[in-house]
Design a protein around this motif. Sequence first.
Motif, mmCIF file in Angstrom:
data_model
loop_
_atom_site.group_PDB
_atom_site.id
_atom_site.type_symbol
_atom_site.label_atom_id
_atom_site.label_comp_id
_atom_site.label_asym_id
_atom_site.label_seq_id
_atom_site.Cartn_x
_atom_site.Cartn_y
_atom_site.Cartn_z
ATOM 1 N N SER A 31 48.316 44.216 31.376
ATOM 2 C CA SER A 31 47.091 43.757 32.042
ATOM 3 C C SER A 31 45.917 43.674 31.071
ATOM 4 N N SER A 32 46.194 43.845 29.795
ATOM 5 C CA SER A 32 45.140 43.863 28.783
ATOM 6 C C SER A 32 44.350 42.554 28.754
ATOM 7 N N ASP A 33 43.036 42.676 28.636
ATOM 8 C CA ASP A 33 42.177 41.493 28.538
ATOM 9 C C ASP A 33 42.496 40.664 27.295
ATOM 10 N N VAL A 34 42.964 41.330 26.239
ATOM 11 C CA VAL A 34 43.304 40.612 25.005
ATOM 12 C C VAL A 34 44.414 39.595 25.270
ATOM 13 N N LEU A 35 45.449 40.017 25.998
ATOM 14 C CA LEU A 35 46.577 39.130 26.294
ATOM 15 C C LEU A 35 46.181 38.016 27.256
ATOM 16 N N TRP A 36 45.463 38.366 28.311
ATOM 17 C CA TRP A 36 45.139 37.376 29.340
ATOM 18 C C TRP A 36 44.057 36.401 28.885
ATOM 19 N N ASP A 55 35.021 31.977 27.339
ATOM 20 C CA ASP A 55 34.330 33.076 26.681
ATOM 21 C C ASP A 55 33.772 34.016 27.742
ATOM 22 N N MET A 56 33.011 35.010 27.318
ATOM 23 C CA MET A 56 32.486 35.995 28.259
ATOM 24 C C MET A 56 31.554 35.351 29.280
ATOM 25 N N ASP A 57 30.817 34.316 28.868
ATOM 26 C CA ASP A 57 29.941 33.621 29.816
ATOM 27 C C ASP A 57 30.757 32.978 30.933
ATOM 28 N N THR A 58 31.917 32.409 30.567
ATOM 29 C CA THR A 58 32.807 31.807 31.567
ATOM 30 C C THR A 58 33.259 32.851 32.576
ATOM 31 N N LEU A 59 33.648 34.014 32.073
ATOM 32 C CA LEU A 59 34.119 35.092 32.941
ATOM 33 C C LEU A 59 33.020 35.544 33.899
ATOM 34 N N GLN A 60 31.805 35.697 33.386
ATOM 35 C CA GLN A 60 30.693 36.163 34.213
ATOM 36 C C GLN A 60 30.271 35.114 35.236
ATOM 37 N N LEU A 61 30.308 33.833 34.829
ATOM 38 C CA LEU A 61 29.938 32.767 35.758
ATOM 39 C C LEU A 61 30.908 32.687 36.932
ATOM 40 N N TRP A 119 40.183 39.128 32.645
ATOM 41 C CA TRP A 119 40.754 37.815 32.343
ATOM 42 C C TRP A 119 42.024 37.571 33.153
ATOM 43 N N LYS A 120 42.730 38.620 33.494
ATOM 44 C CA LYS A 120 43.913 38.473 34.344
ATOM 45 C C LYS A 120 43.512 37.934 35.714
#
Length: 250
Positions: free
Chosen positions: A37-42, A54-60, A66-67
């Motif tokens: 479930s690591s964010d690095v992999l997903w 990127d992180m902005d995409t995740l927050q938006l 990321w999983k």
Amino acid sequence: MAIHLPCLPMMKILSYLDAYSLLQAAQVNKDWNELASSDVLWRKLCQKRWLYCDMDTLQLQGKETWKQFFIDRIWQERAKFRAKSVITWKSPEQPASIKLLTTLPEMHIAVTVDIQSTIKLWDCHNREALATNNLKSPCKSLKAVFTKDGPIVLIGDTLGNIHIFRIPDLYLISTVNVLPYGFDGIYCSPQKKWVLLSKKHPHILPKVFYMSSFLRTSEFSAPVSTVLKLSLYERVFWTPRREDRITLMS
């Protein structure tokens, strides 16, 4: 005895897996779940599929991992695809009531059987029947599928026969008696290699048949089949991605 690999080698191995395999790996145990479930992999999977993540995409998107982002985005894409694939079709008024209906969305084709056992194959882009055929006995079940030999229609009648028709001309490929009574369930495996025929009855056991033995009658003296010794069940599922595994829920 369980074998525990260091985290870094495990992460390296997991980095070669696709999303489906990662989800399976996460079910092994608690340690594997944490690594898979690591964010690095997903995040790597997200960037591979959608390029700009990127992180902005995740927050938006309002997601915490990321999983979660990957799974939600996939479901959104599939929902949009299903919405675009919907075709509204209506047949002309028929002389007899339609009893059974099946479709092949990939070919925009519908197949109907009426109460007089008349089979019709329809082009969903218009209101004309492309082919017509008839059975002598009443029909109980209907299924249209793609096989490696091409698209076909499977029809079960009240006498326990299965009739295989070719698409698009509804040419009768074979008729085989498979059960002593009419069956109400036709369940094909994911790659259409096997087909389970069943009737919900305490004394009638379901059978699994090798599809090619129906389609290539010159190569087989009789249909290749096996009996499942479980008569009382409610639902049947072929396991996704596993051509040789079936689940019966009692």
